[in-house]
Design a protein around this motif. Structure first.
Motif, PDB file in Angstrom:
ATOM      1  N   SER A 199       0.860  -1.178   0.000  1.00  0.00           N
ATOM      2  CA  SER A 199       0.000   0.000   0.000  1.00  0.00           C
ATOM      3  C   SER A 199       0.898   1.230   0.000  1.00  0.00           C
ATOM      4  O   SER A 199       2.073   1.153   0.359  1.00  0.00           O
ATOM      5  N   TYR A 200       0.319   2.353  -0.400  1.00  0.00           N
ATOM      6  CA  TYR A 200       1.110   3.579  -0.397  1.00  0.00           C
ATOM      7  C   TYR A 200       1.551   3.935   1.019  1.00  0.00           C
ATOM      8  O   TYR A 200       2.610   4.522   1.215  1.00  0.00           O
ATOM      9  N   GLU A 201       0.771   3.538   2.009  1.00  0.00           N
ATOM     10  CA  GLU A 201       1.117   3.815   3.404  1.00  0.00           C
ATOM     11  C   GLU A 201       2.387   3.084   3.842  1.00  0.00           C
ATOM     12  O   GLU A 201       2.963   3.401   4.877  1.00  0.00           O
ATOM     13  N   GLU A 202       2.849   2.119   3.051  1.00  0.00           N
ATOM     14  CA  GLU A 202       4.024   1.336   3.438  1.00  0.00           C
ATOM     15  C   GLU A 202       5.239   1.556   2.527  1.00  0.00           C
ATOM     16  O   GLU A 202       6.246   0.864   2.677  1.00  0.00           O
ATOM     17  N   VAL A 203       5.182   2.543   1.624  1.00  0.00           N
ATOM     18  CA  VAL A 203       6.285   2.698   0.661  1.00  0.00           C
ATOM     19  C   VAL A 203       7.611   3.046   1.334  1.00  0.00           C
ATOM     20  O   VAL A 203       8.665   2.594   0.872  1.00  0.00           O
ATOM     21  N   PHE A 204       7.591   3.810   2.414  1.00  0.00           N
ATOM     22  CA  PHE A 204       8.835   4.143   3.108  1.00  0.00           C
ATOM     23  C   PHE A 204       9.196   3.066   4.123  1.00  0.00           C
ATOM     24  O   PHE A 204      10.366   2.709   4.265  1.00  0.00           O
ATOM     25  N   LEU A 205       8.207   2.523   4.796  1.00  0.00           N
ATOM     26  CA  LEU A 205       8.432   1.456   5.771  1.00  0.00           C
ATOM     27  C   LEU A 205       9.133   0.264   5.127  1.00  0.00           C
ATOM     28  O   LEU A 205      10.126  -0.245   5.656  1.00  0.00           O
ATOM     29  N   MET A 206       8.644  -0.173   3.980  1.00  0.00           N
ATOM     30  CA  MET A 206       9.222  -1.352   3.329  1.00  0.00           C
ATOM     31  C   MET A 206      10.662  -1.092   2.911  1.00  0.00           C
ATOM     32  O   MET A 206      11.519  -1.978   3.034  1.00  0.00           O
ATOM     33  N   GLN A 207      10.954   0.112   2.446  1.00  0.00           N
ATOM     34  CA  GLN A 207      12.339   0.432   2.081  1.00  0.00           C
ATOM     35  C   GLN A 207      13.235   0.448   3.319  1.00  0.00           C
ATOM     36  O   GLN A 207      14.366  -0.041   3.282  1.00  0.00           O
ATOM     37  N   LEU A 208      12.736   1.002   4.412  1.00  0.00           N
ATOM     38  CA  LEU A 208      13.530   1.026   5.650  1.00  0.00           C
ATOM     39  C   LEU A 208      13.815  -0.381   6.142  1.00  0.00           C
ATOM     40  O   LEU A 208      14.920  -0.661   6.617  1.00  0.00           O
ATOM     41  N   LYS A 209      12.830  -1.253   6.049  1.00  0.00           N
ATOM     42  CA  LYS A 209      13.044  -2.628   6.494  1.00  0.00           C
ATOM     43  C   LYS A 209      14.215  -3.278   5.766  1.00  0.00           C
ATOM     44  O   LYS A 209      14.903  -4.122   6.327  1.00  0.00           O
ATOM     45  N   ALA A 210      14.441  -2.860   4.537  1.00  0.00           N
ATOM     46  CA  ALA A 210      15.512  -3.447   3.729  1.00  0.00           C
ATOM     47  C   ALA A 210      16.882  -2.835   3.998  1.00  0.00           C
ATOM     48  O   ALA A 210      17.894  -3.493   3.777  1.00  0.00           O
ATOM     49  N   ILE A 211      16.943  -1.575   4.478  1.00  0.00           N
ATOM     50  CA  ILE A 211      18.250  -0.913   4.543  1.00  0.00           C
ATOM     51  C   ILE A 211      18.625  -0.321   5.898  1.00  0.00           C
ATOM     52  O   ILE A 211      19.796  -0.009   6.117  1.00  0.00           O
ATOM     53  N   LEU A 212      17.693  -0.165   6.813  1.00  0.00           N
ATOM     54  CA  LEU A 212      17.988   0.514   8.079  1.00  0.00           C
ATOM     55  C   LEU A 212      18.899  -0.349   8.950  1.00  0.00           C
ATOM     56  O   LEU A 212      18.605  -1.510   9.222  1.00  0.00           O
ATOM     57  N   ALA A 213      20.011   0.242   9.368  1.00  0.00           N
ATOM     58  CA  ALA A 213      20.984  -0.454  10.201  1.00  0.00           C
ATOM     59  C   ALA A 213      21.211   0.345  11.483  1.00  0.00           C
ATOM     60  O   ALA A 213      20.913   1.543  11.540  1.00  0.00           O
ATOM     61  N   PRO A 214      21.756  -0.301  12.515  1.00  0.00           N
ATOM     62  CA  PRO A 214      22.081   0.432  13.740  1.00  0.00           C
ATOM     63  C   PRO A 214      23.006   1.615  13.434  1.00  0.00           C
ATOM     64  O   PRO A 214      23.921   1.498  12.617  1.00  0.00           O
ATOM     65  N   GLY A 215      22.728   2.744  14.049  1.00  0.00           N
ATOM     66  CA  GLY A 215      23.533   3.941  13.849  1.00  0.00           C
ATOM     67  C   GLY A 215      23.030   4.850  12.743  1.00  0.00           C
ATOM     68  O   GLY A 215      23.403   6.021  12.678  1.00  0.00           O
ATOM     69  N   ASP A 216      22.194   4.328  11.841  1.00  0.00           N
ATOM     70  CA  ASP A 216      21.601   5.164  10.802  1.00  0.00           C
ATOM     71  C   ASP A 216      20.590   6.112  11.441  1.00  0.00           C
ATOM     72  O   ASP A 216      20.000   5.797  12.488  1.00  0.00           O
ATOM     73  N   ILE A 217      20.373   7.263  10.806  1.00  0.00           N
ATOM     74  CA  ILE A 217      19.334   8.182  11.276  1.00  0.00           C
ATOM     75  C   ILE A 217      18.315   8.419  10.174  1.00  0.00           C
ATOM     76  O   ILE A 217      18.587   8.194   8.993  1.00  0.00           O
ATOM     77  N   ILE A 218      17.164   8.887  10.597  1.00  0.00           N
ATOM     78  CA  ILE A 218      16.041   9.154   9.705  1.00  0.00           C
ATOM     79  C   ILE A 218      15.744  10.647   9.733  1.00  0.00           C
ATOM     80  O   ILE A 218      15.715  11.261  10.801  1.00  0.00           O
TER      81      ILE A 218
END
Length: 184
Positions: free
Chosen positions: A93-112
């Protein structure tokens, strides 16, 4: 059609700027600096004009960090890959377009860096909630009353005016403050 008085526009903008908590701006810039020097990712996203501001930020920051400081800047815009955005919107869904990308690339120490004029964009909120669950720091750029995003952020850069265009103007200035602070 009514043409606005440019002096009134600027006067209202200046008045709203006087109500900004600039310590949050300084704290956000310092967090970006620390994350950059540590080699972690600075991941940003937003919708509409906010998405374009995110692209502008990353253009300035990535180029300036290397050209002016010879230090790579690990900046990521989640709004640049139209294929990926549309695939997630279609398959989830459009509500998950950023969430799904973060799930793939977000690592400890990264900021948003979450940019939302209203502070209420559902796809931005979902991604920020995920980052909070993972204990990643969140900088938000908001306007109006800050919506729910302002409460979900470690550093809330808030432009207190009910005007989307002036809010986006201020957010772009934030990007330029980061660039001039870190890369000149």
């Amino acid at each position: 059609m009514k043409i606005i008085n440019p002096q009134d526009y600027i006067a209202n903008y200046i008045k709203a700027q006087s109500e900004v908590d600039y310590s949050e701006v300084v704290n956000a810039v310092e967090l970006i600096r620390k994350t950059w020097i540590a080699g972690h990712k600075i991941i940003a996203f937003g919708n509409g004009g906010s998405a374009l501001n995110v692209q502008h930020f990353m253009n300035d920051w990535v180029k300036s960090s290397f050209v002016n400081k010879n230090i790579p800047f690990n900046g990521v815009s989640l709004v640049d890959n139209v294929g990926l955005l549309s695939a997630y919107a279609n398959d989830f869904s459009y509500e998950e377009v950023f969430l799904m990308q973060l799930k793939a690339i977000l690592a400890p120490g990264d900021i948003i860096i979450a940019v939302s004029g209203s502070g209420s964009s559902e796809n931005v909120i979902k991604a920020v909630e995920f980052a909070n669950e993972r204990k990643n720091k969140v900088i938000s750029l908001t306007g109006f009353n800050g919506g729910s995003l302002i409460k979900l952020s470690n550093f809330a850069v808030h432009f207190p005016l009910n005007d989307m265009q002036m809010t986006e103007d201020f957010h772009l200035q934030f990007g330029h403050i980061v660039m001039k602070s870190l890369f000149e």
